[in-house]
Write an enzyme that holds these catalytic residues in place. Structure first.
Site, PDB file in Angstrom:
ATOM      1  N   ARG A 273      61.728  26.504  32.831  1.00 10.30           N
ATOM      2  CA  ARG A 273      62.524  25.623  33.689  1.00 10.30           C
ATOM      3  C   ARG A 273      63.036  26.362  34.918  1.00 10.30           C
ATOM      4  O   ARG A 273      63.080  25.809  36.031  1.00 10.30           O
ATOM      5  CB  ARG A 273      63.693  25.043  32.883  1.00 10.30           C
TER       6      ARG A 273
ATOM      7  N   HIS B  43      62.333  25.133  38.643  1.00  9.39           N
ATOM      8  CA  HIS B  43      63.393  24.701  39.557  1.00  9.39           C
ATOM      9  C   HIS B  43      63.541  25.610  40.775  1.00  9.39           C
ATOM     10  O   HIS B  43      63.908  25.126  41.853  1.00  9.39           O
ATOM     11  CB  HIS B  43      64.723  24.599  38.806  1.00  9.39           C
TER      12      HIS B  43
ATOM     13  N   TRP C 103      62.459  16.634  23.427  1.00 12.57           N
ATOM     14  CA  TRP C 103      61.413  15.611  23.571  1.00 12.57           C
ATOM     15  C   TRP C 103      60.468  15.610  22.364  1.00 12.57           C
ATOM     16  O   TRP C 103      59.894  14.578  22.030  1.00 12.57           O
ATOM     17  CB  TRP C 103      60.587  15.869  24.824  1.00 12.57           C
TER      18      TRP C 103
END
Length: 302
Positions: free
Chosen positions: A35, A39, A179
């Site tokens: 991540r 990002h 998820w």
């Protein structure tokens, strides 16, 4: 072997050592390192040629405090021992390399990676907040965000497959839960579950809409469900759910493209951009002033 100034293989080995993090999420720093790479790269704007991983601008409060980056201070802290051991490596290189190493160690594909990124020495080139995806939105928003970075519909869906890793935290993003049931193993399970499960809309503890499976173990975000609402997106969801090898191949390509956004290189592959340095000094974000988007946009035009 003697360590040289550009011995990235030794950096890779040190990154592997910090991946186990007992007590943090599912016991691995892997997902949050992916991540971080995502990002720090996803701020790129093709129109102004601003943002991206070159510059490591998340070291500054303006970008570090973007709500979309909440929680990434953990990823940056996990990597500090590596930075101390290899002070010659730029933060831009360290963060992106950590993402590709973590991805591979979690069973994902090997992503092409090149070093040489330079770190900005002040916050004058930090891109404005608001360039990263808002998980509460739908298809138009996804296209606005990803088209700005020059991604296609197929590439948008492929990158969404990164949601097979990690989990959301209500106190950071306003959403909660993983998820998939094994969030530290890269696979195409995200796409399979998106199609196979019955997703029920619910308001979570933070007051935001998300979708839960029948057993209330896993979740999807509004941006995930949006992939099923649009035929051009849904086509690729189905392809990747059925073909793991195709997904891995496409993800490796698009993730490699993502981390190179804004990295300008000469014919020999050296990064060329003025006003930057390879400095290894830690820049603390506490107490720095947040600049307005207008001011930052004005700087980007200079």
């Amino acid at each position: 072997m003697t360590m040289t100034e550009h011995d990235y293989e030794q950096v890779r080995e040190e990154i592997k050592k910090i991946l186990p993090q007992p007590g943090y999420d599912a016991g691995s720093a892997g997902p949050i390192l992916v991540r971080l790479a995502w990002h720090c790269s996803g701020t790129y704007d093709k129109q102004t040629n601003t943002g991206g991983s070159n510059g490591a601008t998340m070291r500054y409060a303006i970008e570090a405090n973007d709500p979309a980056n909440a929680g990434l201070e953990h990823a940056r802290e996990f990597l500090e021992p590596v930075k101390r051991k290899f002070p010659w490596i730029s933060y831009g290189d360290l963060w992106t390399l950590a993402g590709v190493v973590a991805l591979e160690e979690m069973g994902g594909p090997r992503v092409a990676w090149r070093g040489g990124r330079l770190d900005h020495t002040d916050d004058s080139n930090v891109p404005p907040n608001g360039r990263l995806p808002d998980a509460s939105q739908g298809c138009p928003h996804l296209r606005d965000v990803f088209y700005r970075m020059n991604f296609s519909d197929q590439e948008i869906v492929a990158l969404s497959g990164a949601h097979t890793l990690g989990q959301c935290h209500a106190d950071r993003s306003g959403f909660d839960g993983p998820w998939v049931r094994n969030p530290i193993r890269f696979s195409n399970t995200y796409f399979k579950l998106l199609l196979a499960e019955t997703w029920t809309p619910k308001i979570n503890v933070a007051g935001n809409l998300q979708f839960r499976d029948e057993d209330d173990e896993i979740m999807m975000l509004p941006t995930d469900m949006a992939l099923l609402d649009d035929p051009k997106f849904a086509k690729w969801v189905k392809i990747y759910a059925e073909d793991k090898e195709r997904f891995f191949e496409d993800f490796a390509g698009v993730f490699g493209k993502l981390i190179e956004l804004g990295v300008q290189r000469d014919e020999e592959g050296n990064v060329v951009k003025k006003g930057m340095d390879t400095g290894d000094k830690r820049v603390w974000v506490e107490g720095a002033e947040r600049e307005t988007e207008v001011r930052l946009l004005e700087k980007a035009k200079l």
